[in-house]
Design a protein around this motif. Structure first.
Motif, short mmCIF file in Angstrom:
data_model
loop_
_atom_site.label_atom_id
_atom_site.label_comp_id
_atom_site.label_asym_id
_atom_site.label_seq_id
_atom_site.Cartn_x
_atom_site.Cartn_y
_atom_site.Cartn_z
N GLU A 62 13.82 -3.94 -11.77
CA GLU A 62 12.68 -3.02 -11.70
C GLU A 62 11.36 -3.77 -11.52
OE1 GLU A 62 13.87 -3.24 -16.16
OE2 GLU A 62 14.86 -3.27 -14.19
N ARG A 63 11.40 -5.12 -11.61
CA ARG A 63 10.21 -5.94 -11.40
C ARG A 63 10.25 -6.71 -10.07
NH1 ARG A 63 6.52 -3.67 -14.60
NH2 ARG A 63 7.02 -3.80 -16.84
N PHE A 64 11.26 -6.47 -9.27
CA PHE A 64 11.33 -7.17 -7.98
C PHE A 64 10.09 -6.90 -7.13
CE2 PHE A 64 16.30 -7.42 -7.71
CZ PHE A 64 16.28 -8.41 -8.68
N ASP A 65 9.61 -5.65 -7.15
CA ASP A 65 8.41 -5.31 -6.37
C ASP A 65 7.20 -6.08 -6.88
OD1 ASP A 65 9.53 -3.53 -4.50
OD2 ASP A 65 9.48 -1.89 -5.96
N ASP A 66 7.12 -6.25 -8.21
CA ASP A 66 6.01 -7.00 -8.78
C ASP A 66 6.06 -8.47 -8.37
OD1 ASP A 66 4.74 -4.90 -10.35
OD2 ASP A 66 6.49 -4.98 -11.65
N GLU B 169 18.46 -8.53 -2.71
CA GLU B 169 17.50 -7.43 -2.84
C GLU B 169 16.11 -7.98 -3.09
OE1 GLU B 169 16.49 -3.55 -5.67
OE2 GLU B 169 18.38 -4.64 -5.95
N MET B 170 16.00 -8.94 -4.03
CA MET B 170 14.70 -9.52 -4.31
C MET B 170 14.16 -10.29 -3.11
SD MET B 170 13.52 -12.26 -7.25
CE MET B 170 14.07 -13.69 -6.28
N ASP C 190 9.53 -9.10 3.09
CA ASP C 190 8.68 -8.04 3.66
C ASP C 190 7.24 -8.17 3.18
OD1 ASP C 190 10.71 -6.90 5.13
OD2 ASP C 190 11.15 -5.32 3.68
N ALA C 191 7.05 -8.44 1.90
CA ALA C 191 5.70 -8.51 1.34
C ALA C 191 4.91 -9.67 1.91
CB ALA C 191 5.78 -8.62 -0.19
N ALA D 267 7.43 -9.59 -5.66
CA ALA D 267 7.09 -9.63 -4.23
C ALA D 267 5.57 -9.56 -4.04
CB ALA D 267 7.78 -8.48 -3.50
N LYS D 268 4.89 -8.76 -4.86
CA LYS D 268 3.42 -8.68 -4.77
C LYS D 268 2.80 -10.02 -5.14
CE LYS D 268 3.13 -3.73 -5.81
NZ LYS D 268 2.70 -2.73 -6.82
N LYS E 274 12.61 -8.01 -0.50
CA LYS E 274 11.30 -7.49 -0.89
C LYS E 274 10.23 -8.57 -0.73
CE LYS E 274 13.00 -4.00 -4.16
NZ LYS E 274 12.34 -2.82 -3.56
#
Length: 445
Positions: A163-167, A209-210, A216-217, A169-170, A213
């Motif tokens: 649930e923190r993969f997006d974080d 998956e990570m 892409d980021a 990536a940011k 992300k």
């Protein structure tokens, strides 16, 4: 550098088993006391490397817990001056390995350590690389705020929660934006947190998956960035039922499965990143210290075939068993030189030396002397390969009349390494050479 970096940042996990290099110069050699050695296996045939940037240095180092920027301004200047004579690749992680937590709280960044390391890269003329690892504590179940001492020891290698993969990536995108002169990024390190038990399959789906992300980021904010993965360790055992095997052993089925899943399901990649060691997981060197180095060539060849000839990067490589084994300096130097020959002959695009940390005292494996800043034999070795065998260098087929002496040549320079613990006389390039035990010799052609 701030005193805090000397403390908690240095506690970040430092990979063990670092190797040592060889001497430099024209017709120079290392000191070499006799030591027994079994016959060395012949090296691989010369493979043309895939195309990379014309000015790509190919060889370089990774900064670890303590580096040149952590001693004093004068020391940093001295090391930068020495490295700038032969500019090379330089790699730095975003957290750990000499860098404190870059995002202690969501959206609150701490760039001091990365700024210092990237500044040193520029000062020394290096081509910068950033490894997008490791993750702040709050991304992996820990609290917000600066990383505590216990967390460095116990949780540096934890992977971000899904649930923190997006974080994460940011954060990777923020790093890429901050350092626009750094073009190359490696995603994560050795599947840390994604492969806790190497006797079992890795969580390659989670890593992929990570990775996607992050890919892409970073590409969204830096379309020019070059991104590589999976930074996977190619473990090997003395035997095993895999297609990637040789006298040196067999690569773990779990490693091959992880690579193949990532490669099939990745969003994209500009290069392949792996690491590994010539000893097996049980610390065996098969058939001997020099023969085991053929593993590096075999893996490089396999990766090039599997990937459609994407550039292959060795982010780390090791060749001394991690069971307390120690070698005299000359043998250590000779094995490292021979391992780099394997990378050159198999067409690896990049090989980064994991530079061990040392703030003071003796450090035979260091690139530079922790006391004076002068290049050590390892630094001279990496510099010589950077100078004489860069990307695009034309390798010339040259043989030795005695297989115990390994050779690598290009039109202007010849490298010869005696893999025996005794003096050997051989004919190379039409000339008779007599090499002392484990002698390394660079000479003009």
């Amino acid at each position: 550098m701030a005193a805090s970096v000397m403390g908690f940042a240095a506690m970040a996990m430092i990979a063990a088993g670092c190797s040592l290099g060889a001497t430099a110069g024209q017709e120079t050699s290392a000191a070499q006391p006799p030591e027994a050695s079994s016959p060395a296996a012949p090296t691989t045939k010369i493979q043309k490397p895939p195309p990379v940037d014309a000015d790509w240095p190919r060889w370089g180092l990774t900064h670890t817990g303590v580096s040149a920027n952590n001693i004093s301004p004068r020391f940093e200047q001295d090391v930068a001056r020495a490295l700038s004579e032969t500019p090379m690749l330089q790699n730095q992680h975003i957290m750990g390995f000499g860098a404190l937590n870059p995002e202690p709280r969501r959206g609150e960044y701490f760039w001091e350590d990365l700024d210092s390391r990237t500044s040193f890269m520029r000062e020394s003329g290096g081509t910068g690389i950033i490894t997008l690892c490791c993750a702040p504590d709050w991304m992996k179940g820990g609290p917000e705020g600066p990383t505590e001492e216990s967390a460095w020891k116990e949780h540096l290698e934890d992977a971000p929660y899904p649930e923190r993969f997006d974080d994460f990536a940011k954060l990777a995108a923020a790093v890429a934006r901050r350092y626009p002169d750094v073009k190359y990024f490696m995603v994560w390190n050795e599947f840390k947190g994604f492969w806790r038990d190497h006797k079992k399959p890795a969580d390659y789906k989670g890593y992929t998956e990570m990775y996607n992300k992050v890919y892409d980021a970073v590409k969204a904010v830096r379309p020019d960035a070059k991104i590589g993965g999976p930074y996977l360790g190619f473990d090997s055992d003395s035997d095993g039922d895999t297609e990637l095997r040789g006298p040196w052993g067999a690569v773990s089925r779990h490693a091959l499965d992880a690579f193949e899943y990532w490669f099939k399901n990745k969003k994209g990649a500009d290069f392949i990143v792996v690491d590994g060691a010539s000893p097996t997981e049980t610390h065996e060197l098969l058939p001997d210290a020099f023969g085991a180095l053929a593993k590096f060539s075999a893996i490089t060849k396999w990766l090039r075939e599997k990937s459609g000839d994407l550039p292959v990067w060795w982010s780390e490589w090791y060749f001394v068993p991690e069971d307390g084994t120690t070698w005299d300096e000359p043998k250590r130097l000779a094995v490292q030189a021979a391992s780099m020959m394997e990378f050159a002959k198999s067409g690896a695009s990049t090989a980064l030396y994991w530079n061990p940390q040392a703030k003071e005292g003796e450090c035979r494996a260091c690139m530079w002397d922790p006391r004076t800043g002068a290049l050590m034999p390892t630094g001279e070795l990496v510099g010589n390969f950077t100078r004489w065998f860069p990307a695009g260098a034309e390798l010339v087929p040259v043989t030795s009349s005695d297989a115990r002496v390994r050779v690598l040549a290009q039109p202007q320079q010849l490298l010869a390494v005696n893999t025996a613990g005794k003096q050997v006389t051989t004919t190379v390039d039409g000339k008779e050479l007599t090499l002392k035990p484990y002698e390394i010799r660079w000479s003009d052609r």
